[in-house]
Scaffold this motif. Structure first.
Motif, PDB file in Angstrom:
ATOM      1  N   ARG A 107      -4.333  12.871  -1.519  1.00  0.00           N
ATOM      2  CA  ARG A 107      -4.555  13.109  -3.010  1.00  0.00           C
ATOM      3  C   ARG A 107      -3.697  12.004  -3.689  1.00  0.00           C
ATOM      4  O   ARG A 107      -3.763  11.468  -4.585  1.00  0.00           O
ATOM      5  CB  ARG A 107      -4.604  14.440  -3.564  1.00  0.00           C
ATOM      6  CG  ARG A 107      -4.732  14.268  -5.091  1.00  0.00           C
ATOM      7  CD  ARG A 107      -4.663  15.911  -5.467  1.00  0.00           C
ATOM      8  NE  ARG A 107      -4.540  16.091  -6.968  1.00  0.00           N
ATOM      9  CZ  ARG A 107      -5.539  15.667  -7.876  1.00  0.00           C
ATOM     10  NH1 ARG A 107      -6.886  15.515  -7.307  1.00  0.00           N
ATOM     11  NH2 ARG A 107      -5.247  15.850  -9.076  1.00  0.00           N
ATOM     12  N   GLN A 108      -2.229  12.032  -3.060  1.00  0.00           N
ATOM     13  CA  GLN A 108      -1.079  11.488  -3.821  1.00  0.00           C
ATOM     14  C   GLN A 108      -0.697  10.171  -3.294  1.00  0.00           C
ATOM     15  O   GLN A 108      -0.185   9.472  -3.834  1.00  0.00           O
ATOM     16  CB  GLN A 108       0.146  12.414  -3.696  1.00  0.00           C
ATOM     17  CG  GLN A 108       0.086  13.506  -4.694  1.00  0.00           C
ATOM     18  CD  GLN A 108      -0.514  13.382  -6.146  1.00  0.00           C
ATOM     19  OE1 GLN A 108      -0.016  12.539  -6.668  1.00  0.00           O
ATOM     20  NE2 GLN A 108      -1.074  14.362  -6.610  1.00  0.00           N
ATOM     21  N   CYS A 109      -1.587   9.596  -2.332  1.00  0.00           N
ATOM     22  CA  CYS A 109      -1.441   8.387  -1.777  1.00  0.00           C
ATOM     23  C   CYS A 109      -1.892   7.296  -2.945  1.00  0.00           C
ATOM     24  O   CYS A 109      -3.184   7.120  -3.318  1.00  0.00           O
ATOM     25  CB  CYS A 109      -2.187   8.226  -0.616  1.00  0.00           C
ATOM     26  SG  CYS A 109      -2.229   6.688   0.252  1.00  0.00           S
ATOM     27  N   ILE A 116      -5.763   3.680  -7.586  1.00  0.00           N
ATOM     28  CA  ILE A 116      -5.571   5.252  -7.786  1.00  0.00           C
ATOM     29  C   ILE A 116      -4.231   5.314  -7.260  1.00  0.00           C
ATOM     30  O   ILE A 116      -3.647   5.130  -6.508  1.00  0.00           O
ATOM     31  CB  ILE A 116      -6.559   5.773  -6.873  1.00  0.00           C
ATOM     32  CG1 ILE A 116      -8.141   5.526  -7.547  1.00  0.00           C
ATOM     33  CG2 ILE A 116      -6.485   7.315  -7.102  1.00  0.00           C
ATOM     34  CD1 ILE A 116      -9.174   6.239  -6.590  1.00  0.00           C
ATOM     35  N   ARG A 117      -3.276   6.221  -8.232  1.00  0.00           N
ATOM     36  CA  ARG A 117      -2.150   6.821  -7.766  1.00  0.00           C
ATOM     37  C   ARG A 117      -1.060   5.768  -7.930  1.00  0.00           C
ATOM     38  O   ARG A 117      -0.023   5.956  -6.817  1.00  0.00           O
ATOM     39  CB  ARG A 117      -2.212   8.035  -6.724  1.00  0.00           C
ATOM     40  CG  ARG A 117      -3.085   9.070  -6.770  1.00  0.00           C
ATOM     41  CD  ARG A 117      -2.482   9.930  -7.670  1.00  0.00           C
ATOM     42  NE  ARG A 117      -3.061  11.368  -7.691  1.00  0.00           N
ATOM     43  CZ  ARG A 117      -4.040  11.845  -8.516  1.00  0.00           C
ATOM     44  NH1 ARG A 117      -4.453  10.906  -9.379  1.00  0.00           N
ATOM     45  NH2 ARG A 117      -4.642  12.837  -8.187  1.00  0.00           N
ATOM     46  N   LEU A 118      -1.277   4.719  -8.302  1.00  0.00           N
ATOM     47  CA  LEU A 118      -0.474   3.400  -8.304  1.00  0.00           C
ATOM     48  C   LEU A 118       1.015   3.759  -8.653  1.00  0.00           C
ATOM     49  O   LEU A 118       1.902   3.178  -8.209  1.00  0.00           O
ATOM     50  CB  LEU A 118      -0.872   2.312  -8.861  1.00  0.00           C
ATOM     51  CG  LEU A 118      -2.245   1.427  -8.395  1.00  0.00           C
ATOM     52  CD1 LEU A 118      -2.812   0.565  -8.890  1.00  0.00           C
ATOM     53  CD2 LEU A 118      -1.956   1.155  -6.838  1.00  0.00           C
ATOM     54  N   ARG A 119       1.078   4.844  -9.630  1.00  0.00           N
ATOM     55  CA  ARG A 119       2.498   5.162 -10.003  1.00  0.00           C
ATOM     56  C   ARG A 119       3.399   5.909  -8.946  1.00  0.00           C
ATOM     57  O   ARG A 119       4.672   5.795  -8.973  1.00  0.00           O
ATOM     58  CB  ARG A 119       2.147   6.267 -11.209  1.00  0.00           C
ATOM     59  CG  ARG A 119       1.758   7.612 -10.772  1.00  0.00           C
ATOM     60  CD  ARG A 119       1.652   8.582 -11.853  1.00  0.00           C
ATOM     61  NE  ARG A 119       1.067   9.856 -11.199  1.00  0.00           N
ATOM     62  CZ  ARG A 119      -0.374  10.117 -11.051  1.00  0.00           C
ATOM     63  NH1 ARG A 119      -1.011   9.199 -11.329  1.00  0.00           N
ATOM     64  NH2 ARG A 119      -0.830  11.362 -10.637  1.00  0.00           N
ATOM     65  N   ASN A 120       2.498   6.154  -7.823  1.00  0.00           N
ATOM     66  CA  ASN A 120       3.241   6.707  -6.553  1.00  0.00           C
ATOM     67  C   ASN A 120       3.767   5.618  -5.411  1.00  0.00           C
ATOM     68  O   ASN A 120       4.235   5.776  -4.566  1.00  0.00           O
ATOM     69  CB  ASN A 120       2.357   7.715  -5.852  1.00  0.00           C
ATOM     70  CG  ASN A 120       2.276   8.796  -6.498  1.00  0.00           C
ATOM     71  OD1 ASN A 120       2.793   9.241  -7.614  1.00  0.00           O
ATOM     72  ND2 ASN A 120       1.010   9.546  -6.206  1.00  0.00           N
ATOM     73  N   ALA A 121       3.361   4.446  -5.875  1.00  0.00           N
ATOM     74  CA  ALA A 121       3.674   3.267  -5.232  1.00  0.00           C
ATOM     75  C   ALA A 121       5.216   2.911  -4.940  1.00  0.00           C
ATOM     76  O   ALA A 121       5.736   3.252  -6.113  1.00  0.00           O
ATOM     77  CB  ALA A 121       2.904   1.973  -5.403  1.00  0.00           C
ATOM     78  N   GLN A 122       5.742   2.185  -4.066  1.00  0.00           N
ATOM     79  CA  GLN A 122       7.087   1.677  -4.198  1.00  0.00           C
ATOM     80  C   GLN A 122       7.285   0.788  -5.335  1.00  0.00           C
ATOM     81  O   GLN A 122       6.147   0.138  -5.633  1.00  0.00           O
ATOM     82  CB  GLN A 122       7.428   1.136  -2.764  1.00  0.00           C
ATOM     83  CG  GLN A 122       7.374   1.922  -1.680  1.00  0.00           C
ATOM     84  CD  GLN A 122       8.261   3.017  -1.701  1.00  0.00           C
ATOM     85  OE1 GLN A 122       9.607   3.055  -1.952  1.00  0.00           O
ATOM     86  NE2 GLN A 122       7.728   4.345  -1.212  1.00  0.00           N
ATOM     87  N   PRO A 123       8.509   0.778  -5.662  1.00  0.00           N
ATOM     88  CA  PRO A 123       8.810  -0.378  -6.979  1.00  0.00           C
ATOM     89  C   PRO A 123       8.473  -1.630  -6.475  1.00  0.00           C
ATOM     90  O   PRO A 123       8.438  -1.946  -5.131  1.00  0.00           O
ATOM     91  CB  PRO A 123      10.166  -0.147  -7.348  1.00  0.00           C
ATOM     92  CG  PRO A 123      10.317   1.386  -6.712  1.00  0.00           C
ATOM     93  CD  PRO A 123       9.531   1.472  -5.424  1.00  0.00           C
ATOM     94  N   ARG A 124       8.111  -2.469  -7.306  1.00  0.00           N
ATOM     95  CA  ARG A 124       7.922  -4.037  -6.980  1.00  0.00           C
ATOM     96  C   ARG A 124       9.072  -4.401  -6.264  1.00  0.00           C
ATOM     97  O   ARG A 124      10.054  -4.216  -6.575  1.00  0.00           O
ATOM     98  CB  ARG A 124       7.500  -4.796  -8.293  1.00  0.00           C
ATOM     99  CG  ARG A 124       6.127  -4.301  -8.568  1.00  0.00           C
ATOM    100  CD  ARG A 124       5.759  -5.347 -10.085  1.00  0.00           C
ATOM    101  NE  ARG A 124       4.473  -4.965 -10.544  1.00  0.00           N
ATOM    102  CZ  ARG A 124       3.589  -5.676 -10.253  1.00  0.00           C
ATOM    103  NH1 ARG A 124       3.543  -6.556  -9.278  1.00  0.00           N
ATOM    104  NH2 ARG A 124       2.269  -5.487 -10.952  1.00  0.00           N
TER     105      ARG A 124
END
Length: 188
Positions: free
Chosen positions: A50-52, A170-178
């Motif tokens: 879900r959070q991926c 989807i859930r891009l807010r959980n991605a590593q910072p740029r």
């Protein structure tokens, strides 16, 4: 794992849901309470924990240029690609995901300019017990969807959103910072 005729799917890591009750999601952009589901076309976007965070792109017939297809999707590589970060690969391998089959006639399409989900405003009971989705990487391979594992989603996302392909994040807010520059260690 796709819905059959007359069905939509809800994916969850919880195998004990007896009924889906409308709610306002924490990330919702609308105030209405919904039960959310997806159709055959959108189901692969949810073959993840879900959070991926995931970035997805696909060829839009009559819209996507040959150059964008080759640059983003890849020459001769099908019509769809999903990308995740290396940091999520173990979770993708280890997560047990379940699909709940729901009656499509209880839902209406949601999204503009084209529907990307199905919503219901009344509680909905599954048509049967949840089904394990199985190996999430294998689901992609069986569907002919590329699954790219990247150190940094942002360069791919920037190409996708600037091109002529269809896309969803989807859930891009959980991605590593740029990265400051792709390939360099993250600051601090």
């Amino acid at each position: 794992m796709r819905p059959e005729a007359g069905q939509v799917l809800h994916f969850s890591e919880d195998s004990g849901i007896r009924a889906f009750v409308p709610h306002v999601a924490a990330t919702a952009r609308q105030p209405e309470a919904y039960v959310w589901a997806v159709d055959h076309e959108q189901a692969p976007a949810y073959w993840f924990p879900r959070q991926c965070p995931r970035a997805m792109a696909w060829v839009r017939p009559g819209v996507t240029t040959g150059a964008d297809r080759d640059r983003i999707i890849g020459a001769g590589c099908g019509t769809r690609v999903h990308a995740i970060e290396y940091a999520w690969l173990d979770a993708v391998r280890a997560t047990t995901l379940y699909a709940y089959r729901l009656p499509a006639d209880r839902f209406r399409p949601f999204g503009e300019p084209y529907p990307y989900a199905w919503v219901a405003t009344d509680p909905v009971e599954p048509l049967g017990p949840p089904e394990p989705v199985g190996d999430l990487i294998a689901r992609h391979a069986e569907a002919g969807i590329q699954l790219r594992i990247l150190d940094d989603l942002w360069p791919f996302w920037d190409q996708v959103t600037a091109g002529t392909v269809g896309f969803s994040g989807i859930r891009l807010r959980n991605a590593q910072p740029r990265f400051v520059k792709c390939g360099l260690p993250r600051p601090g």
